[in-house]
Design an enzyme around this catalytic site. Sequence first.
Site, PDB file in Angstrom:
ATOM      1  N   HIS A 190      -3.312   7.003   2.895  1.00 50.72           N
ATOM      2  CA  HIS A 190      -3.734   5.743   2.279  1.00 50.72           C
ATOM      3  C   HIS A 190      -5.090   5.362   2.869  1.00 50.72           C
ATOM      4  O   HIS A 190      -5.311   5.482   4.072  1.00 50.72           O
ATOM      5  CB  HIS A 190      -2.699   4.656   2.556  1.00 50.72           C
ATOM      6  CG  HIS A 190      -3.188   3.288   2.214  1.00 50.72           C
ATOM      7  ND1 HIS A 190      -3.698   2.989   0.973  1.00 50.72           N
ATOM      8  CD2 HIS A 190      -3.279   2.155   2.948  1.00 50.72           C
ATOM      9  CE1 HIS A 190      -4.064   1.717   0.959  1.00 50.72           C
ATOM     10  NE2 HIS A 190      -3.834   1.197   2.149  1.00 50.72           N
ATOM     11  N   ASN A 239     -10.140  -0.153   0.112  1.00 51.17           N
ATOM     12  CA  ASN A 239      -8.684  -0.093   0.098  1.00 51.17           C
ATOM     13  C   ASN A 239      -8.188  -0.589  -1.268  1.00 51.17           C
ATOM     14  O   ASN A 239      -8.363  -1.755  -1.607  1.00 51.17           O
ATOM     15  CB  ASN A 239      -8.149  -0.986   1.232  1.00 51.17           C
ATOM     16  CG  ASN A 239      -6.635  -0.984   1.319  1.00 51.17           C
ATOM     17  OD1 ASN A 239      -5.939  -0.524   0.408  1.00 51.17           O
ATOM     18  ND2 ASN A 239      -6.110  -1.522   2.404  1.00 51.17           N
ATOM     19  N   CYS A 256       0.818  -1.228   0.000  1.00 51.26           N
ATOM     20  CA  CYS A 256       0.000   0.000   0.000  1.00 51.26           C
ATOM     21  C   CYS A 256       0.848   1.274   0.000  1.00 51.26           C
ATOM     22  O   CYS A 256       0.330   2.366  -0.237  1.00 51.26           O
ATOM     23  CB  CYS A 256      -0.957   0.002   1.182  1.00 51.26           C
ATOM     24  SG  CYS A 256      -2.019  -1.432   1.204  1.00 51.26           S
TER      25      CYS A 256
HETATM   26  N1  COA Z   1     -18.709  -8.631   9.181  1.00 52.41           N
HETATM   27  C1  COA Z   1     -19.136  -8.927  10.410  1.00 52.41           C
HETATM   28  N2  COA Z   1     -18.310  -9.295  11.407  1.00 52.41           N
HETATM   29  C2  COA Z   1     -16.996  -9.365  11.126  1.00 52.41           C
HETATM   30  C3  COA Z   1     -16.489  -9.077   9.856  1.00 52.41           C
HETATM   31  C4  COA Z   1     -17.399  -8.703   8.868  1.00 52.41           C
HETATM   32  N3  COA Z   1     -17.019  -8.397   7.609  1.00 52.41           N
HETATM   33  N4  COA Z   1     -15.163  -9.228   9.884  1.00 52.41           N
HETATM   34  C5  COA Z   1     -14.843  -9.589  11.114  1.00 52.41           C
HETATM   35  N5  COA Z   1     -15.941  -9.695  11.874  1.00 52.41           N
HETATM   36  C6  COA Z   1     -16.059 -10.064  13.266  1.00 52.41           C
HETATM   37  C7  COA Z   1     -14.854 -10.808  13.747  1.00 52.41           C
HETATM   38  O1  COA Z   1     -14.979 -12.179  13.424  1.00 52.41           O
HETATM   39  C8  COA Z   1     -14.915 -10.553  15.222  1.00 52.41           C
HETATM   40  O2  COA Z   1     -15.836 -11.442  15.799  1.00 52.41           O
HETATM   41  P1  COA Z   1     -15.496 -12.175  17.189  1.00 52.41           P
HETATM   42  O3  COA Z   1     -15.338 -11.059  18.183  1.00 52.41           O
HETATM   43  O4  COA Z   1     -16.700 -13.012  17.391  1.00 52.41           O
HETATM   44  O5  COA Z   1     -14.241 -12.921  16.925  1.00 52.41           O
HETATM   45  C9  COA Z   1     -15.512  -9.158  15.327  1.00 52.41           C
HETATM   46  O6  COA Z   1     -16.111  -8.885  14.068  1.00 52.41           O
HETATM   47  C10 COA Z   1     -14.515  -8.069  15.623  1.00 52.41           C
HETATM   48  O7  COA Z   1     -13.415  -8.287  14.806  1.00 52.41           O
HETATM   49  P2  COA Z   1     -12.129  -7.404  14.983  1.00 52.41           P
HETATM   50  O8  COA Z   1     -11.030  -7.992  14.174  1.00 52.41           O
HETATM   51  O9  COA Z   1     -11.905  -7.144  16.436  1.00 52.41           O
HETATM   52  O10 COA Z   1     -12.637  -6.061  14.342  1.00 52.41           O
HETATM   53  P3  COA Z   1     -11.859  -4.690  14.214  1.00 52.41           P
HETATM   54  O11 COA Z   1     -12.628  -3.640  14.888  1.00 52.41           O
HETATM   55  O12 COA Z   1     -10.397  -4.829  14.532  1.00 52.41           O
HETATM   56  O13 COA Z   1     -11.973  -4.426  12.663  1.00 52.41           O
HETATM   57  C11 COA Z   1     -10.703  -4.563  10.634  1.00 52.41           C
HETATM   58  C12 COA Z   1     -11.404  -5.327  11.732  1.00 52.41           C
HETATM   59  C13 COA Z   1     -10.066  -5.545   9.661  1.00 52.41           C
HETATM   60  C14 COA Z   1     -11.708  -3.721   9.908  1.00 52.41           C
HETATM   61  C15 COA Z   1      -9.630  -3.653  11.259  1.00 52.41           C
HETATM   62  O14 COA Z   1      -8.862  -4.383  12.158  1.00 52.41           O
HETATM   63  C16 COA Z   1      -8.740  -3.016  10.266  1.00 52.41           C
HETATM   64  O15 COA Z   1      -9.159  -2.227   9.451  1.00 52.41           O
HETATM   65  N6  COA Z   1      -7.415  -3.289  10.310  1.00 52.41           N
HETATM   66  C17 COA Z   1      -6.462  -2.710   9.446  1.00 52.41           C
HETATM   67  C18 COA Z   1      -6.702  -3.119   8.067  1.00 52.41           C
HETATM   68  C19 COA Z   1      -5.731  -2.516   7.136  1.00 52.41           C
HETATM   69  O16 COA Z   1      -5.433  -1.376   7.260  1.00 52.41           O
HETATM   70  N7  COA Z   1      -5.234  -3.297   6.205  1.00 52.41           N
HETATM   71  C20 COA Z   1      -4.412  -2.922   5.137  1.00 52.41           C
HETATM   72  C21 COA Z   1      -3.203  -2.229   5.581  1.00 52.41           C
HETATM   73  S1  COA Z   1      -2.601  -1.360   4.261  1.00 52.41           S
END
Ligand code: COA
Length: 328
Positions: free
Chosen positions: A255, A285, A112
């Site tokens: 980004h 993204n 990214c």
């Molecule tokens: N829909 C519904 N529930 C979802 C889901 C979706 N699409 N994806 C994950 N969940 C669930 C998980 O399974 C988890 O359930 P659990 O508590 O029963 O295990 C719950 O939602 C919370 O998941 P969590 O990982 O704690 O959520 P979060 O608030 O950290 O958000 C992301 C997840 C991926 C959106 C976030 O961590 C993120 O954006 N990270 C960075 C991503 C990024 O920048 N990537 C590229 C870098 S360049």
Amino acid sequence: MSIRIKGTGSYVPERILTNADLEKMVETNDEWIRTRTGIEERRLASPEQATSDLAEQAARRALDQAGITGADLSAIVCATITPDYVFPSTGCLLQQKLGATNAFSFDLEAACSGLLYSLEVAYSLMKANKKYRYVLVVGAEKLSCIVNWADRNTCVLFGDGAGAVVLENVADDRPDFVIASDLHSDGSYTEILKLPAGGSRNPASPETVAAHQHSIFMAGKDVFKLAVNHMSASCRRVLEEAKVDASAIKLVIPHQANLRIIQSLAQRLDVPEDRVFININRFGNTSAASIGLCLDEAARAGRIQPGDYVLLTAFGGGLTWGAMLIQY
Ligand code: COA
């Protein structure tokens, strides 16, 4: 001589995949996706479109705006993690499409952060040798082909698109477009964001396909924290180096990985949200494409004018990250 931005361009494919569409594919819902990521929809390339096709559209728009043709280019730097092939490079495929017969072309892989790294490389190249009059920098991705559409943790996040910038070595004494930059990598975090198979470590096999190892793996929470910390520290360093106060920045272009990451960054930099560019709601993204897409949209919408300070910052797999203060 000064090195300036001469044109920008961007392209997204026509097909829109909404959160409602995703609700029919995995166990998720619009509210979860919007509140956790800020994404409402993303674009998907057609099966016939490869990354070089997306790159071509964005590049043509940037060349048009710059008032030059492919034949005027001395070099093409193409940032992507979804090349058409492992080789030849997408840069070479793009060179052929653009008729850029005088350009040497290559791909740059920094996930990214690809566009940011590519701007630094192109800028340094032009600074070192004035025979490189026009250089094209493109970030282009067809991430939809490396997403596991059955994995709700990742499939809601990504989209396809391309952004391009034409740089010119101008015979004047204005400042260069790069005021300060700060780029980093940390290979000790390779496990939290990767495409596990398809390279020489883990070549494609029936087993890797069955295990979905040709799609993005991400430890979302770890990536989230590192992204906010690293991008904000990098932004502070460039502002310090340039002796420019955050209040003088016309627009921050981060980004587009997650709206909450962008909001935390804005808070840490003490920049009001109306001076932070956001289009993640429409495109998700798009990895190396995202900053180019934003820069082009911001410029064409008149949100940045020649002479304005714009702060670019990115974070991605590798890990890679950085910031660049530019004068548009
Ligand atoms: N829909 C519904 N529930 C979802 C889901 C979706 N699409 N994806 C994950 N969940 C669930 C998980 O399974 C988890 O359930 P659990 O508590 O029963 O295990 C719950 O939602 C919370 O998941 P969590 O990982 O704690 O959520 P979060 O608030 O950290 O958000 C992301 C997840 C991926 C959106 C976030 O961590 C993120 O954006 N990270 C960075 C991503 C990024 O920048 N990537 C590229 C870098 S360049």
